[in-house]
Design a protein around this motif. Structure first.
Motif, short mmCIF file in Angstrom:
data_model
loop_
_atom_site.label_atom_id
_atom_site.label_comp_id
_atom_site.label_asym_id
_atom_site.label_seq_id
_atom_site.Cartn_x
_atom_site.Cartn_y
_atom_site.Cartn_z
N VAL A 27 0.85 -1.20 0.00
CA VAL A 27 0.00 0.00 0.00
C VAL A 27 0.88 1.25 0.00
CG1 VAL A 27 -1.89 -1.15 1.22
CG2 VAL A 27 -0.18 0.15 2.54
N GLY A 28 0.29 2.38 -0.39
CA GLY A 28 0.99 3.66 -0.28
C GLY A 28 1.40 4.26 -1.61
N CYS A 29 1.52 5.58 -1.62
CA CYS A 29 2.01 6.29 -2.80
C CYS A 29 2.49 7.67 -2.38
CB CYS A 29 0.90 6.43 -3.84
SG CYS A 29 1.52 7.09 -5.42
N ASN A 30 3.44 8.21 -3.15
CA ASN A 30 3.94 9.55 -2.87
C ASN A 30 3.20 10.60 -3.70
OD1 ASN A 30 5.05 8.53 -5.18
ND2 ASN A 30 7.15 9.13 -4.72
N PHE A 31 2.21 10.19 -4.52
CA PHE A 31 1.35 11.10 -5.26
C PHE A 31 -0.06 11.03 -4.68
CE2 PHE A 31 3.33 11.81 -9.76
CZ PHE A 31 4.54 12.14 -9.20
N ARG A 32 -0.88 12.01 -5.03
CA ARG A 32 -2.29 12.03 -4.62
C ARG A 32 -3.18 12.22 -5.84
NH1 ARG A 32 -0.35 10.16 -1.02
NH2 ARG A 32 0.05 10.95 1.07
N CYS A 33 -2.96 11.45 -6.88
CA CYS A 33 -3.70 11.67 -8.13
C CYS A 33 -5.20 11.51 -7.93
CB CYS A 33 -3.22 10.70 -9.21
SG CYS A 33 -1.46 10.84 -9.53
N LEU A 34 -5.94 12.51 -8.35
CA LEU A 34 -7.40 12.48 -8.18
C LEU A 34 -8.04 11.40 -9.06
CD1 LEU A 34 -8.06 16.34 -8.19
CD2 LEU A 34 -7.68 14.83 -6.23
N PHE A 35 -7.29 10.94 -10.06
CA PHE A 35 -7.82 9.97 -11.03
C PHE A 35 -7.17 8.59 -10.87
CE2 PHE A 35 -4.49 12.70 -12.57
CZ PHE A 35 -3.53 11.81 -13.00
N CYS A 36 -6.61 8.32 -9.68
CA CYS A 36 -5.87 7.06 -9.47
C CYS A 36 -6.77 5.86 -9.71
CB CYS A 36 -5.30 7.02 -8.05
SG CYS A 36 -4.37 5.51 -7.74
N GLN A 37 -6.27 4.90 -10.47
CA GLN A 37 -7.06 3.71 -10.78
C GLN A 37 -6.91 2.62 -9.71
OE1 GLN A 37 -5.31 3.29 -14.68
NE2 GLN A 37 -7.14 4.12 -15.66
N ASN A 38 -5.94 2.80 -8.82
CA ASN A 38 -5.73 1.82 -7.74
C ASN A 38 -5.78 2.50 -6.38
OD1 ASN A 38 -5.37 -0.52 -9.29
ND2 ASN A 38 -3.26 0.04 -9.75
N ALA A 39 -6.66 3.50 -6.25
CA ALA A 39 -6.69 4.32 -5.03
C ALA A 39 -7.00 3.50 -3.78
CB ALA A 39 -7.70 5.45 -5.19
N ASP A 40 -7.74 2.41 -3.94
CA ASP A 40 -8.10 1.60 -2.76
C ASP A 40 -6.85 1.08 -2.05
OD1 ASP A 40 -7.69 0.09 -5.08
OD2 ASP A 40 -8.82 -1.61 -4.32
N ILE A 41 -5.78 0.83 -2.80
CA ILE A 41 -4.54 0.38 -2.13
C ILE A 41 -3.48 1.49 -2.08
CG2 ILE A 41 -4.87 -2.09 -2.40
CD1 ILE A 41 -3.10 -2.06 -4.87
N SER A 42 -3.40 2.29 -3.15
CA SER A 42 -2.33 3.31 -3.15
C SER A 42 -2.61 4.40 -2.11
CB SER A 42 -2.18 3.93 -4.53
OG SER A 42 -3.26 4.77 -4.82
N GLN A 43 -3.87 4.74 -1.90
CA GLN A 43 -4.20 5.84 -0.98
C GLN A 43 -4.71 5.34 0.37
OE1 GLN A 43 -3.21 8.81 -1.78
NE2 GLN A 43 -2.60 8.13 -3.82
N MET A 44 -4.55 4.04 0.61
CA MET A 44 -5.05 3.49 1.89
C MET A 44 -4.42 4.19 3.11
SD MET A 44 -4.94 -0.41 3.30
CE MET A 44 -5.87 -1.22 2.03
N PRO A 45 -3.11 4.38 3.14
CA PRO A 45 -2.53 5.06 4.32
C PRO A 45 -3.03 6.50 4.44
CG PRO A 45 -0.82 3.91 3.09
CD PRO A 45 -2.04 3.91 2.22
N ALA A 46 -3.21 7.20 3.30
CA ALA A 46 -3.63 8.61 3.35
C ALA A 46 -5.12 8.73 3.65
CB ALA A 46 -3.31 9.29 2.01
N ASP A 47 -5.94 7.91 3.02
CA ASP A 47 -7.40 8.06 3.15
C ASP A 47 -7.96 7.37 4.39
OD1 ASP A 47 -7.42 9.46 0.83
OD2 ASP A 47 -8.28 7.88 -0.43
N HIS A 48 -7.35 6.26 4.78
CA HIS A 48 -7.94 5.47 5.87
C HIS A 48 -6.98 5.26 7.04
CE1 HIS A 48 -11.19 4.69 3.10
NE2 HIS A 48 -10.32 4.25 2.20
N ARG A 49 -5.76 5.80 6.92
CA ARG A 49 -4.76 5.66 7.99
C ARG A 49 -4.53 4.20 8.36
NH1 ARG A 49 -2.67 10.12 7.90
NH2 ARG A 49 -3.95 11.90 7.67
N ARG A 50 -4.56 3.34 7.32
CA ARG A 50 -4.35 1.92 7.59
C ARG A 50 -3.27 1.37 6.67
NH1 ARG A 50 -10.29 0.91 7.99
NH2 ARG A 50 -10.21 0.31 5.82
N ILE A 51 -2.53 0.40 7.18
CA ILE A 51 -1.51 -0.28 6.38
C ILE A 51 -1.76 -1.78 6.52
CG2 ILE A 51 0.95 -0.81 6.18
CD1 ILE A 51 1.48 2.12 6.99
#
Ligand code: SF4
Length: 336
Positions: free
Chosen positions: A80-104
């Motif tokens: 999980v995780g990413c150093n970008f915050r793309c509004l159009f991310c196709q894998n946001a459920d895993i790439s933005q999990m730490p940012a959106d849900h504070r979970r790893i």
């Protein structure tokens, strides 16, 4: 916690991470922008080492890499995780999990296990993909080194925001990369991704300099990055860097936080391909358009059909000894 690579300790238990171009300065008890590297008492650690959220065997065409072992399989992993915050991310459920849900989350998988699974799956490569491989660099590097010893090759599918130090560290064990060049404007990178354009351009140049096979992908989003002027500048930049870089132009569908933009019309992809060829690129492909003529590889010299694809399937490969069978021209890529 696995101690991070590529950081330095500073005064007052601060650390500076130089794995990616954000170059975060992180206070004790805090995380970097990627949300998966934490300063614990003055030591930077990776929170995703050996925590694999996705592992699949994919056709290499799915990365997409069209000039790298066509028709082969690639064992593909992510944390999980990413150093970008793309509004159009196709894998946001895993790439933005730490940012959106504070979970790893992630299943425990060591580099040895990943390499073993890759060999068992019949893959010729390991792809570090789905999210951003830079932010799980410790796992990627340890796995890549082991993979090479076992006769596998390694691929990064990345947003290109890694630092030069990161590329210099991994490049002896990195054989191919597909880098997203998401737009040719710093405004787009800032507003849509929370990043900057220049570091991505530097990465493209550095990968060429280091001799890593490079392909580039641009997702065209109507009204945001698809103006003729911008596409001309982008394709000229690539052609000046190396006309043999395959450029993949991909179709957008509304997703994640960008739900109000329409899907990319097929004609826009076709026009962008024309602009790529006009700029001097020799291989320009369409993506997310199964059955489109732009999925096929034609010899840049005589126009012979060399690789017939449908979606991610290679139906025919006529390249022999790196060459076009009709005119004998050398075709750029990694073919064996
Ligand atoms: S990888 Fe990038 S975003 Fe994450 S802590 Fe390091 S510099 Fe910051």
């Amino acid at each position: 916690m696995k101690e991070a690579y590529l950081y330095e300790k500073q005064e007052h238990d601060r650390v500076r991470c130089f794995l990616c171009s954000h170059r975060c300065v992180i206070k004790d008890g805090e995380k970097g922008i990627c949300g998966v590297r934490e300063n614990q008492g003055g030591t930077l650690g990776s929170l995703v080492y050996e925590r694999v959220i996705a592992a699949h065997t994919d056709p290499i065409e799915k990365k997409p890499l069209f000039h790298f072992l066509p028709g082969s399989r690639s064992y593909s992993i992510a944390t999980v995780g990413c150093n970008f915050r793309c509004l159009f991310c196709q894998n946001a459920d895993i790439s933005q999990m730490p940012a959106d849900h504070r979970r790893i989350f992630g299943e425990e998988m060591s580099p040895e296990m990943i390499v073993r699974e890759a060999i068992r799956s019949g893959a010729e490569t390991i792809a570090y993909t789905y999210t951003e491989p830079t932010i799980y660099f410790e796992l990627a590097l340890d796995t890549a080194r082991l993979a090479v010893k076992e006769g596998l090759r390694n691929i990064f599918v990345s947003n290109g925001y890694m630092s030069r130090e990161c590329l210099e560290e991994i490049h002896p064990d990195l054989h191919g990369a597909n880098i997203d060049l998401k737009a040719f404007s710093d405004r787009f990178y800032k507003k849509q991704c929370g990043a900057r354009l220049d570091p991505v351009l530097n990465t493209l140049a550095t990968l060429k300099e280091l001799g890593v096979w490079l392909e580039v992908t641009t997702l065209l989003i109507p009204g945001l990055n698809d103006s003729e002027e911008e596409l001309r500048m982008l394709s000229r930049y690539l052609a000046d860097l190396d006309p043999d870089i395959p450029w993949h132009i991909s179709r957008f569908h509304p997703t994640y936080k960008l739900l109000d933009a329409p899907s990319t019309p097929a004609e826009t992809i076709s026009r962008a391909r024309d602009l790529g060829y006009e700029a001097g690129l020799r291989y320009v492909y369409s993506g997310n358009l199964p059955g489109d003529e732009g999925e096929k590889t034609f010899c840049h010299h005589c126009g012979e059909l060399l690789l017939d694809r449908f979606g991610f399937t290679v139906r025919k490969n006529k390249i022999r000894d790196h060459r076009c069978p009709k005119c004998g021209e050398s075709i750029p890529g990694v073919w064996e």
